[in-house]
Design a protein around this motif. Structure first.
Motif, PDB file in Angstrom:
ATOM      1  N   UNK A  49       0.779  -1.230   0.000  1.00  0.00           N
ATOM      2  CA  UNK A  49       0.000   0.000   0.000  1.00  0.00           C
ATOM      3  C   UNK A  49       0.802   1.267   0.000  1.00  0.00           C
ATOM      4  N   UNK A  50       2.122   1.178  -0.169  1.00  0.00           N
ATOM      5  CA  UNK A  50       2.988   2.355  -0.209  1.00  0.00           C
ATOM      6  C   UNK A  50       3.725   2.373  -1.539  1.00  0.00           C
ATOM      7  N   UNK A  51       3.699   3.510  -2.221  1.00  0.00           N
ATOM      8  CA  UNK A  51       4.469   3.669  -3.456  1.00  0.00           C
ATOM      9  C   UNK A  51       5.916   3.996  -3.099  1.00  0.00           C
ATOM     10  N   UNK A  52       6.838   3.342  -3.787  1.00  0.00           N
ATOM     11  CA  UNK A  52       8.259   3.487  -3.496  1.00  0.00           C
ATOM     12  C   UNK A  52       8.990   3.873  -4.776  1.00  0.00           C
ATOM     13  N   UNK A  53       9.767   4.952  -4.702  1.00  0.00           N
ATOM     14  CA  UNK A  53      10.603   5.395  -5.824  1.00  0.00           C
ATOM     15  C   UNK A  53      12.008   5.619  -5.282  1.00  0.00           C
ATOM     16  N   UNK A  54      12.951   4.812  -5.755  1.00  0.00           N
ATOM     17  CA  UNK A  54      14.315   4.859  -5.253  1.00  0.00           C
ATOM     18  C   UNK A  54      15.273   5.331  -6.342  1.00  0.00           C
ATOM     19  N   UNK A  55      16.490   5.671  -5.887  1.00  0.00           N
ATOM     20  CA  UNK A  55      17.569   5.963  -6.832  1.00  0.00           C
ATOM     21  C   UNK A  55      17.210   7.114  -7.774  1.00  0.00           C
ATOM     22  N   UNK A  56      16.581   8.154  -7.228  1.00  0.00           N
ATOM     23  CA  UNK A  56      16.192   9.318  -8.024  1.00  0.00           C
ATOM     24  C   UNK A  56      17.326  10.343  -7.976  1.00  0.00           C
TER      25      UNK A  56
END
Length: 522
Positions: A49-56
């Motif tokens: 239920x959590x959106x995760x965006x890494x390495x930005x």
């Protein structure tokens, strides 16, 4: 002569090792989710239920000609960028015994951040944002530490950002050759410049992730807590955040000046020249400095080599950093935003007795002829030996900053003294950094044997911290009400296994430290 900040850094690394335990491995989302940032599209994922965006990327890779320069803008991209795994950590010397360290590859190409945000993403109801600045004596750590995974904190209704910034000599270095290139711009404190660049990224982008750029809270522990103070005092950071949390951030570190040597403290440039000469670079040759291999720049920041002649961190550059932290708050130069700060109940008490004695001996010149009065202010010789370094480095500076800042802004002063159930009988109080895993909701990162009370404590800490981010007032249903600090009332909010309560913040030994400590040893 060895000095307080370096001994403290070494001691804290030892303490972190003593407190470390096996930690969760990176979880990678299988379900993809795309989102367009201001620089280009990202392909993140969904976990529970959590959106995760890494390495930005928030700045261009600081490599080659960009080494030891302010962070440069990101080059936009067109195709979706994979953002489900962490990126590189910044160069650092990892220790095999420190299981809290990330296992990511290391590189100078490391200026990346990570975002966790609750679903569904809503543009009509933006959430408060919390930006984590990791600790590690400005020489280790990363935004991908298993202790600071952001999904559990995000589920409390905040958008969570963690970030990397340049460390050690890569992030904090000065040399006349570099100064000659940039006579007007900021110099030396590249790691702080990275943090400011990340906050600019947040302002430009976070609404796309469901976060409110007008409600950004910066928070950090140890060196990260010190960085929070530096950002509170840095004019270029003004307006980039609306609230701040400094956990065990100290404030007494004596900072070298960029160019001017002091009688007891070489300038950052002098230290840089000494390193350059050892590395075989003589004269003012910036190109030769930038051509040095990364391993040479990194060096071996071991307990033997760790001193001001081998490595330095923040320096007074006159732009980002205009003076020591306590001086800045005394002069009211800080951002007048809500501030939550404090220390742990037994910051350095878990260190071996001989280490504490050595640290105390390094501090005694700061008290000169008043040392007997300071010792007499403690309830016993054992209390003096056990607590002086903790009180001098963490407890008294937090109270001092609260007393200065409370005249101009809401301030919440705390003492965290929760001891995990498995450690009772071993620890006398909460040691340095033992609060971090609890705030992020991962008590299993602090101890493999986690009790129901430990989990309840983690829930309490997460609620207090996110409540502060939501409404600039820390609160939890199961906690004692937490009023803002008042200088005349002078109370601290204690968080322990016995619950939460307000206690007197002052003590005779803290008053003695404040009264007798000299800015520098005579």
């Amino acid at each position: 002569m060895a000095r307080w900040p370096q001994w403290l850094s070494c001691a804290l690394l030892l303490l972190l090792a003593a407190c470390s335990a096996p930690v969760p491995q990176e979880r990678v989302a299988e379900q993809a989710l795309e989102l367009r940032s201001a620089d280009g599209p990202l392909r993140g994922g969904v976990l529970d239920g959590v959106a995760v965006f890494k390495n930005i990327p928030y700045a261009a890779p600081p490599v080659g000609a960009l080494r030891w320069r302010p962070p440069a803008p990101v080059q936009p991209w067109q195709e979706p960028r994979e953002a489900r795994r962490y990126g590189n950590d910044c160069w650092q010397n990892r220790k095999s015994w420190d299981r809290a360290m990330s296992a990511q590859p290391m590189s100078e190409d490391c200026l990346y951040l990570n975002v966790w945000t609750p679903l569904p993403l809503r543009g009509d109801k933006l959430l408060p944002v919390m930006v984590w600045i990791h600790g590690g004596a400005y020489a280790s750590g990363s935004g991908s530490s298993p202790l600071t995974v952001g999904d559990r904190l995000a589920r409390r209704g905040v958008v969570l950002v963690t970030l990397n910034y340049r460390l050690g000599r890569f992030g904090f270095f000065a040399h006349p050759a570099l100064s000659a290139e940039s006579r007007e711009g900021p110099l030396g404190n590249y790691g702080l410049m990275d943090q400011i660049a990340a906050l600019h990224w947040v302002q430009r982008n976070i609404a796309r992730f469901g976060g409110d750029p007008a409600r950004v809270t910066i928070f950090g522990e140890s060196a990260g807590g010190d960085a929070v103070h530096q950002l509170m005092l840095a004019p270029p950071a003004r307006g980039l955040f609306a609230a701040a949390i400094s956990q065990s951030g100290g404030g007494r570190a004596l900072l070298p000046r960029l160019r001017e040597d002091q009688p007891d403290l070489p300038s950052a440039q002098t230290l840089g020249q000494r390193f350059a000469q050892r590395a075989g670079v003589h004269g003012e040759d910036a190109a030769a400095l930038r051509a040095l291999p990364a391993a040479t720049v990194l060096g071996d920041l071991s307990l033997i080599e760790w001193d001001r002649q081998a490595w330095t961190a923040v320096c007074i550059d006159g732009q980002l950093v205009q003076g020591d932290v306590l001086e800045g708050y005394a002069a009211a130069r800080q951002a007048h935003v809500p501030l939550l700060l404090g220390s742990n109940g037994d910051e350095l008490g878990a260190l071996p007795r001989f280490v504490l004695r050595a640290m105390n001996q390094l501090l005694t010149p700061r008290f000169g002829a008043q040392l007997p009065q300071l010792i007499a202010a403690y309830p016993s010789a054992e209390a003096y030996e056990r607590n002086l370094s903790s009180d001098f480095g963490f407890v008294e500076p937090a109270r001092r900053i609260a007393r200065h800042a409370s005249a101009r802004q809401p301030v919440f002063l705390y003492r965290y003294d929760y001891v995990p159930q498995a450690q009772r009988g071993k620890w006398r109080g909460a040691p340095h950094a033992s609060d971090v895993a609890y705030i992020f909701g991962y008590p299993e990162a602090a101890d493999a044997d986690v009790s129901e009370q430990d989990r309840a404590q983690a829930s309490l800490m997460g609620e207090l911290w996110t409540a502060f981010a939501r409404q600039t007032q820390p609160a939890a249903a199961q906690a004692t009400p937490w009023p803002a600090y008042q200088r005349d009332d002078d109370r601290v909010y204690e968080i322990s296994a016995q619950g939460t309560r307000l206690l007197p913040a002052g003590a005779p030994w803290l008053e003695a430290i404040a009264r007798y400590a000299q800015p520098r040893a005579p």
